[in-house]
Design an enzyme around this catalytic site. Structure first.
Site, PDB file in Angstrom:
ATOM      1  N   CYS A   2      32.829  29.730  34.851  1.00 17.40           N
ATOM      2  CA  CYS A   2      32.382  28.402  34.447  1.00 17.40           C
ATOM      3  C   CYS A   2      31.015  28.510  33.755  1.00 17.40           C
ATOM      4  CB  CYS A   2      32.244  27.410  35.597  1.00 17.40           C
ATOM      5  SG  CYS A   2      33.732  27.237  36.564  1.00 17.40           S
ATOM      6  N   ARG A  27      33.193  31.740  29.250  1.00 18.31           N
ATOM      7  CA  ARG A  27      33.128  31.817  30.713  1.00 18.31           C
ATOM      8  C   ARG A  27      34.258  31.051  31.399  1.00 18.31           C
ATOM      9  NH1 ARG A  27      28.040  33.346  32.686  1.00 18.31           N
ATOM     10  NH2 ARG A  27      28.490  32.249  34.604  1.00 18.31           N
ATOM     11  N   TRP A  75      36.551  27.265  34.574  1.00 17.25           N
ATOM     12  CA  TRP A  75      37.596  28.238  34.863  1.00 17.25           C
ATOM     13  C   TRP A  75      38.034  27.933  36.291  1.00 17.25           C
ATOM     14  CZ3 TRP A  75      38.360  32.392  38.302  1.00 17.25           C
ATOM     15  CH2 TRP A  75      39.420  33.254  37.961  1.00 17.25           C
ATOM     16  N   ASN A  99      28.802  25.799  39.153  1.00 13.01           N
ATOM     17  CA  ASN A  99      29.442  27.087  38.883  1.00 13.01           C
ATOM     18  C   ASN A  99      29.359  27.888  40.173  1.00 13.01           C
ATOM     19  OD1 ASN A  99      30.256  29.583  37.877  1.00 13.01           O
ATOM     20  ND2 ASN A  99      28.252  30.032  36.972  1.00 13.01           N
ATOM     21  N   GLY A 100      30.506  28.390  40.662  1.00 15.24           N
ATOM     22  CA  GLY A 100      30.503  29.157  41.915  1.00 15.24           C
ATOM     23  C   GLY A 100      31.573  28.625  42.850  1.00 15.24           C
ATOM     24  N   GLU A 479      42.453  51.926  30.499  1.00 18.66           N
ATOM     25  CA  GLU A 479      41.758  50.940  29.682  1.00 18.66           C
ATOM     26  C   GLU A 479      42.666  50.433  28.558  1.00 18.66           C
ATOM     27  OE1 GLU A 479      39.369  49.123  29.934  1.00 18.66           O
ATOM     28  OE2 GLU A 479      38.763  48.537  27.916  1.00 18.66           O
ATOM     29  N   LYS A 483      43.732  46.563  28.067  1.00 17.75           N
ATOM     30  CA  LYS A 483      43.530  45.821  26.816  1.00 17.75           C
ATOM     31  C   LYS A 483      44.830  45.135  26.417  1.00 17.75           C
ATOM     32  CE  LYS A 483      40.217  45.494  26.641  1.00 17.75           C
ATOM     33  NZ  LYS A 483      39.332  46.075  27.588  1.00 17.75           N
ATOM     34  N   GLU A 486      45.905  42.228  28.816  1.00 18.23           N
ATOM     35  CA  GLU A 486      45.008  41.070  28.748  1.00 18.23           C
ATOM     36  C   GLU A 486      45.342  40.147  27.586  1.00 18.23           C
ATOM     37  OE1 GLU A 486      40.491  41.542  29.988  1.00 18.23           O
ATOM     38  OE2 GLU A 486      41.082  43.182  28.692  1.00 18.23           O
ATOM     39  N   HIS A 502      56.523  61.747  39.517  1.00 18.41           N
ATOM     40  CA  HIS A 502      56.531  61.424  40.954  1.00 18.41           C
ATOM     41  C   HIS A 502      56.978  59.985  41.205  1.00 18.41           C
ATOM     42  CE1 HIS A 502      54.846  65.287  41.941  1.00 18.41           C
ATOM     43  NE2 HIS A 502      53.965  65.111  40.971  1.00 18.41           N
ATOM     44  N   LYS A 598      35.294  35.442  30.522  1.00 15.15           N
ATOM     45  CA  LYS A 598      34.488  36.611  30.168  1.00 15.15           C
ATOM     46  C   LYS A 598      33.672  37.113  31.346  1.00 15.15           C
ATOM     47  CE  LYS A 598      32.747  39.670  27.414  1.00 15.15           C
ATOM     48  NZ  LYS A 598      33.601  40.838  27.187  1.00 15.15           N
TER      49      LYS A 598
HETATM   50  C1  AGP Z   1      37.653  43.593  30.223  1.00 17.75           C
HETATM   51  O1  AGP Z   1      38.421  43.552  29.070  1.00 17.75           O
HETATM   52  C2  AGP Z   1      37.874  42.528  31.168  1.00 17.75           C
HETATM   53  N1  AGP Z   1      37.956  41.242  30.601  1.00 17.75           N
HETATM   54  C3  AGP Z   1      37.335  42.628  32.573  1.00 17.75           C
HETATM   55  O2  AGP Z   1      38.152  43.581  33.193  1.00 17.75           O
HETATM   56  C4  AGP Z   1      35.856  43.030  32.791  1.00 17.75           C
HETATM   57  O3  AGP Z   1      35.638  44.337  32.360  1.00 17.75           O
HETATM   58  C5  AGP Z   1      35.506  42.858  34.279  1.00 17.75           C
HETATM   59  O4  AGP Z   1      35.673  41.522  34.637  1.00 17.75           O
HETATM   60  C6  AGP Z   1      34.124  43.341  34.625  1.00 17.75           C
HETATM   61  O5  AGP Z   1      33.145  42.651  33.919  1.00 17.75           O
HETATM   62  P1  AGP Z   1      31.660  43.163  33.831  1.00 17.75           P
HETATM   63  O6  AGP Z   1      31.669  44.452  33.098  1.00 17.75           O
HETATM   64  O7  AGP Z   1      30.919  42.088  33.088  1.00 17.75           O
HETATM   65  O8  AGP Z   1      31.147  43.332  35.233  1.00 17.75           O
END
Ligand code: AGP
Length: 603
Positions: A2, A27, A75, A99-100, A479, A483, A486, A502, A598
């Site tokens: 948020c 956010r 969010w 926020n929280g 990774e 990507k 996501e 395995h 984000k």
């Molecule tokens: C990355 O593409 C993600 N959106 C997510 O996994 C991110 O890396 C994770 O939330 C950690 O965020 P930070 O690096 O800001 O702590």
């Protein structure tokens, strides 16, 4: 999660709040809302979905003159993304944004309902505004009522509250979620990060956990957790917003992929000596008495940490373990004081990672953060910090932050290798030459991007993707898979190449896509055998390598390189662009994928 904004002043309040929310939309973007108080009148607007919907709703609203206002982009944590659940939340004469998470909201809600308060939403936030009004009835003074409210809240919050009982005042409190105050002439602002304030404010006050107070047209009153008055510390705010724009690219993610060469140059700047790495920000004492490094992070930052663990053990000859922050928090971990606790985070605000840092500090461990955001909560909390210098990263799918984290880790492994004499000066100097070449390995060539764009049309279906690799290419595979899932919403997994037989190989058929990372400088023959096993079972193979591979259905050729880390960085770019182009073909919102945000400031 948020984003919140607030404003006190005489200028276009609606525009200031909406533009601020635009900067914070990364956010969370399930819904958004603003509440503006002018003299004795509230104007309130809320809309579900992206901020554009709120802009449309407010287009005929033109407040003028002195006013105060608060805004929020959400969010969802408690309650679905509906207008009723959107902030600001309303009491009889007050509005709140938050926020929280308020952990004890259920018990507070029951009590307030018994007192006769009517709840409109399913959110935890709504208790704050009713609690405030309940206390206001008894205590009569808004500041006292606000403090009595804070005293009852458990959990994490950044809160702004406006009320008719103090019509020129915004009450605020920060406890575990980010918030800062911006000052620009006789205007005052609040925001969850400094980006919305650039261009509007000259100075900012970074609030610390426990701090609270109120702002009015002519006062900034700041108090600590015990409500003792404290002097605000003003810090100058940078004035350029240019780096936060899209620069002609279709998406922030795309721009950020193309920026990697430049930001890696920035990451390296001033840190490469002839045969040693200089981290001016580190006191060499930090590593005295340290026998182990524990790396802790979430998501992409966790993947860079995992890759780093290979480098620390290989080059620095130091024991290294890696933890997922959300797991580490509750496993009652063994923490010994000969361990350096290192957290990695793009934002520096991720709640789980931040909590592990606090745990480690409490256990008396020395701590280091590798972070992209100066002045973030983690940077302020850790004993030492190394900034990755990637610039503002706006795409939810992290790209350049990962790239710069990897560069910092490579440098840090050499810095430690020198301290621990685990590599000779000649070896370190060779690595430094390799590091200087990294920016050129991530330059995106037109032909490569075009090839990936064409190839992407063959990967829009199927029952899943396996990204496979060995050694540091295993975290890179993780990774790559992250990507893709996501932003494409396709199922993808990262796996160590040698582990496929395995279990997962049972899934192999033409509709299982294997993205094989096949570096020629590291375990090529081993990886090749694993890929052949999958090919023999009819999985569709997309191989990424400098060496032609005849079992590949699709082949993406990278340059012949002399070191595996150069292959790592070039493959990283291939994986980022492949995901981007698949997502574009599927018509998804690349920069704001569904259900994500984000910065994840809730656990
Ligand atoms: C990355 O593409 C993600 N959106 C997510 O996994 C991110 O890396 C994770 O939330 C950690 O965020 P930070 O690096 O800001 O702590």
């Amino acid at each position: 999660m948020c984003g919140i904004v607030g404003y006190i002043g005489k200028n276009k309040i609606k525009e200031v709040l909406l533009e601020g929310l635009g900067e914070l939309e990364y956010r969370g973007y399930d819904s958004a809302g603003i509440a503006i108080l002018q003299e004795d009148n509230f104007s309130i607007f809320k809309a579900v979905g992206k901020l554009e919907n709120l802009r449309n709703k407010t287009k005929d609203f033109h407040p003028e003159g002195f006013s105060i206002g608060i805004g929020h982009t959400r969010w969802a944590t408690h309650g679905k993304p509906t207008e009723l659940n959107a902030h600001p939340h309303v009491g009889e004469n007050s509005y709140v944004v938050h926020n929280g998470i308020i952990e004890n909201y259920q018990e507070l809600k029951q009590r307030l309902q018994a007192e006769g308060f009517n709840f409109l939403s399913q959110t935890d936030t709504e208790v704050i505004v009713h609690l405030f009004e309940s206390h206001l009835k008894a205590l009569k003074e808004p500041l006292k009522a606000f403090r009595a409210t804070l005293d009852e809240l458990e959990g994490a919050y950044a809160v702004l509250l406006i009320t008719k009982s103090a019509p020129d005042t915004i009450f605020f409190a920060k406890h575990g979620s980010p918030m800062l105050i911006g000052i620009g002439g006789d205007e005052k602002h609040f925001a969850s990060s400094d980006t919305p304030l650039i261009g509007l404010c000259t100075d900012v006050i970074y609030l610390h956990d426990g701090e609270n107070g109120y702002l009015s047209a002519d006062a900034v009153e700041l108090f600590n957790e015990s409500y003792e008055k404290i002097d605000p510390v003003l810090k100058p705010l940078p004035s350029s917003k240019l780096s936060a724009q899209k620069d002609g690219f279709r998406f922030f993610m795309e721009k950020e992929i193309y920026e990697q060469s430049q930001v890696i140059t920035d990451t390296l700047m001033g840190r490469l000596g002839e045969a040693e790495i200089n981290f001016e920000e580190l006191d060499s004492e930090l590593f005295v008495g340290i026998n182990e490094i524990k790396l802790c992070a979430c998501g992409t930052s966790y993947h860079s940490a995992l890759a780093a663990s290979y480098l620390f053990e290989r080059y620095s000859k130091i024991r290294c373990s890696v933890e997922i922050a959300s797991e580490f928090r509750y496993k009652q971990p063994l923490m010994t004081q000969d361990t350096l606790f290192v957290v990695i985070s793009q934002s520096g605000e991720t709640a789980d990672t931040l909590e592990t840092l606090k745990m480690a500090k409490k256990a008396g461990l020395k701590s280091l953060v590798i972070c992209n955001v100066d002045n973030s909560s983690m940077v302020r909390e850790a004993d030492a910090s190394i900034l990755t210098r990637a610039g503002i990263e706006k795409g939810v799918a992290s790209t350049k932050a990962f790239a710069t984290q990897m560069v910092v880790f490579w440098m840090l492994s050499l810095y430690l290798a020198k301290q621990r004499a685990s590599m000779t000066s000649v070896e370190i100097a060779e690595h430094i030459s390799l590091l200087r070449e990294v920016p050129s390995t991530v330059v995106v060539k037109d032909e490569l991007h075009e090839k990936l764009r064409r190839l992407s049309k063959r990967y829009l279906h199927g029952h899943g993707f396996f990204f496979i690799g060995r050694d540091v290419f295993y975290p890179l595979a993780l990774e790559g898979a992250l990507k893709l899932k996501e932003i494409s919403y396709l199922h993808a997994e990262g796996y160590p190449s040698g582990e496929m037989k395995h279990g997962p190989i049972a899934l192999a058929d033409p509709e299982l896509f294997t993205i094989a990372l096949m570096p020629t400088n590291l375990l090529y023959e081993k990886t090749k055998s694993n890929v052949e096993e999958l090919s023999a079972r009819d999985s569709t193979i997309c191989a990424i390598s400098a060496r032609e591979f005849d079992k590949a259905d699709d082949f993406i050729q990278i340059q012949e390189r002399s070191h595996y880390m150069h292959e790592f960085f070039e493959m990283m770019v291939v994986l980022q662009i492949l995901s981007l182009e698949i997502s574009v073909r599927l018509g998804n919102d690349v920069d704001m994928p569904r259900n994500l945000a984000k910065s994840v400031t809730v656990e």
